[in-house]
Write an enzyme that holds these catalytic residues in place. Structure first.
Site, PDB file in Angstrom:
ATOM      1  N   MET A   1       0.824  -1.205   0.000  1.00  0.00           N
ATOM      2  CA  MET A   1       0.000   0.000   0.000  1.00  0.00           C
ATOM      3  C   MET A   1       0.861   1.260   0.000  1.00  0.00           C
ATOM      4  SD  MET A   1      -3.351  -0.762   0.187  1.00  0.00           S
ATOM      5  CE  MET A   1      -2.954  -1.795  -1.191  1.00  0.00           C
TER       6      MET A   1
ATOM      7  N   THR B   1       3.430   2.973   7.470  1.00  0.00           N
ATOM      8  CA  THR B   1       3.975   1.720   7.989  1.00  0.00           C
ATOM      9  C   THR B   1       2.808   0.815   8.376  1.00  0.00           C
ATOM     10  OG1 THR B   1       4.077   2.711  10.183  1.00  0.00           O
ATOM     11  CG2 THR B   1       6.113   2.752   8.879  1.00  0.00           C
TER      12      THR B   1
ATOM     13  N   CYS C   1      -9.111   3.942 -11.580  1.00  0.00           N
ATOM     14  CA  CYS C   1      -9.394   5.382 -11.554  1.00  0.00           C
ATOM     15  C   CYS C   1     -10.639   5.614 -10.719  1.00  0.00           C
ATOM     16  CB  CYS C   1      -9.540   5.969 -12.954  1.00  0.00           C
ATOM     17  SG  CYS C   1     -11.067   5.560 -13.789  1.00  0.00           S
TER      18      CYS C   1
END
Length: 552
Positions: A174, A261, A407
């Site tokens: 991520m 993190t 998108c």
């Protein structure tokens, strides 16, 4: 967890391994989640986010694959925390798979109880798109991250991050989107990670420009590019809980500060100060309680430094990993003095039913995705920001696993796009069906008081009915697979969320399902924000004709 060294890669082309394209899509997307190009630790079935898995264990994975290969087009497979538990007769418009991952009764919804169950082989952590088989690598979060930094630029820096320095940490599946999202907005970024492999992976995939182990070098390069007003991303090896306090000591204040993190999981996600990866792994095994305590202490130092930087003028925000909550629980009473990214930058998009819409070419042919890019550029030409994103993504984003695109599309736009894609499959413009899905981080599919539903206008942050309603309406409307998860993003006890995937296989039946699902799914976002009292959501509902019985 047994480690198995095998390379899993989704089949390409038009030859089916299953009894229908919807089953085939589920099979290919499960396998794509574990492609070495996509997954963080495929040998442990870990896709991203600490221990976010695609299946509970290898026995369950193999059983899911076998089940999908024999599943009829009027049957539904049930998956409980990564284990296939039943196949029932349903009907052709029903989901082919229903998944429930990591869900615990609220009183027991904590990491300790989860870990007991996990140890017994009774549960797995599904994160958001790991256990729901729609992870597409770091691109999956990239546009959301781009939108977040873009909105920060509009609010605080005159519309661009040119000439600014962003400081962040966490370059996993991520967080790895951050360097490219900042440079796409014109800025300079120092992104810290304790794991060299994570930085190397982002550089290899062109998400990050350079690597250094030296704070001095990182600062020198950052200042040079900041003065030139040119973008660059610097991956710095180190521990954020050491580096941020050091910068405070040196009186160095970046323009923008955040963090991605894996603080949502103090045991498996965060590395305490003073430990190498190897030492941390050893301590985690030998004394997990001490490990967790050391992690929490490090996180508190990390947040303290972020607060100090905020006090000195840095635009500081939480990027949804629950680090503020940990610091608060450790006694840092002002931990929530900086906002989360959703209330700070993203909520207006949610009010319009916008969110991270994604699609994947089951053919494996990148040309299929490039053709869909052209659809966006043609059909939504009036949305210059969206078209800029597509053009940049084409140039700068490297596909991981099956070719895909993401998108942010809103209510009405998703159904329109889905219709066109299905027609393109039907007339042969696209060489195979397309999978359409989204992150669970969406406008109407998540309850997460420290992230997506933080600081709701009416105080309804913790109301968890909405993701359940989202899953229910998507199921009855014919989504191809639907998932309900707990703990994604922010960890056990802090979120409930739902996902959906719909397959555009070119059939008339798929066209009807797409119309229903891609209307009700973003519609839930509009409804949820109307209910919370947001004027923009009310305007959207009235303009789009969303039927809300008690809307004023």
């Amino acid at each position: 967890m047994e480690k198995v060294k095998q390379t899993i890669r989704a089949p390409r082309g038009t030859e089916l391994q299953t009894k229908g394209w919807v089953q085939e899509a589920a099979l290919r997307m499960l396998m794509n989640n574990l492609d070495p190009e996509v997954a963080e630790k495929p040998e442990e079935l870990v896709v991203y986010g600490g221990i976010g898995r695609a299946a509970r264990n290898w026995e369950s994975y193999n059983a899911i694959v076998d089940s999908l290969k024999t599943l009829e087009s009027d049957e539904t497979l049930l998956v409980q925390s990564g284990k296939p538990v039943a196949i029932f007769k349903s009907h052709e418009d029903a989901p082919r798979v229903l998944l429930a991952n990591s869900n615990l009764v609220p009183k027991w919804a904590n990491w300790d109880h989860f870990r007991e169950l996990e140890k017994k082989g009774l549960m797995m952590y599904g994160q958001m798109t790991a256990g729901s088989w729609i992870y597409i690598g770091t691109q999956g979060i990239l546009q959301g991250t781009y939108e977040t930094f873009g909105e920060a630029a509009r609010q605080h820096f005159g519309g661009s991050l040119k000439g600014t320095l962003t400081l962040t940490a966490g370059l996993g599946g991520m967080g790895g989107a951050q360097p490219l999202a900042v440079t796409m907005n014109g800025g300079v970024v120092i992104a810290i990670d304790v794991d060299k492999r994570s930085i190397d992976r982002r550089i290899e995939k062109r998400y990050c420009d350079m690597y250094t182990e030296s704070l001095e070098e990182a600062l020198t390069v950052a200042n040079e590019y900041k003065e030139k007003k040119e973008p660059i991303s610097i991956g710095l090896l180190g521990n954020a809980a050491e580096i941020l306090p050091e910068l405070v000591k040196r009186n160095i204040t970046p323009d923008l500060v955040t963090d991605q993190t894996s603080a949502h999981d103090p045991l498996n996600g965060y590395i305490p100060v003073g430990y190498t990866l190897e030492e941390a792994a050893k301590l985690r095994e030998e004394d997990p309680e001490r490990y967790v305590q050391l992690s929490k202490e490090s996180m508190t130092k990390h947040v303290e430094a972020m607060l100090t930087m905020q006090a000195k003028g840095a635009i500081t925000f939480d990027y949804g990993n629950n680090i503020r909550q940990v610091a608060f629980d450790e006694g840092l009473k002002n931990a929530f003095d900086f906002p989360g990214f959703v209330p700070a930058f993203i909520r207006p998009l949610f009010c319009e039913g916008k969110g991270p819409f994604r699609w994947v070419a089951l053919s494996g042919d990148p040309e299929d995705i490039y053709k869909t890019d052209e659809v966006i550029l043609r059909e939504f030409a009036d949305n210059e920001h969206l078209c800029n994103w597509i053009r940049m993504a084409r140039q700068q984003v490297e596909f991981q696993g099956l070719p895909s695109r993401i998108c942010w599309l809103g209510y009405g736009e998703r159904a329109k796009f889905g219709r066109i894609i299905n027609e393109m499959v039907a007339n042969g413009e696209l060489s195979a069906p397309i999978v359409i899905g989204r992150d669970h981080l969406d406008c109407g599919s998540v309850a997460s008081p420290n992230r997506e539903t933080e600081a709701m206008k009416d105080g309804s942050d913790a109301v968890a009915d909405w993701p359940i309603l989202n899953a229910l309406i998507n199921s009855v409307n014919g989504a191809s697979w639907v998932s309900v998860h707990h703990g994604g993003g922010v960890g056990m006890g802090y979120s409930l969320h739902a996902g959906m995937v719909i397959v555009a296989d070119g059939t008339e039946a798929a066209a009807k399902r797409i119309e229903r699902v891609l209307t009700s799914d973003p519609g839930m976002g509009v409804v949820r924000h109307v209910d919370a009292g947001y004027d923009l959501a009310v305007e959207t509902a009235k303009e789009k004709g969303v039927n809300i019985p008690m809307m004023k």
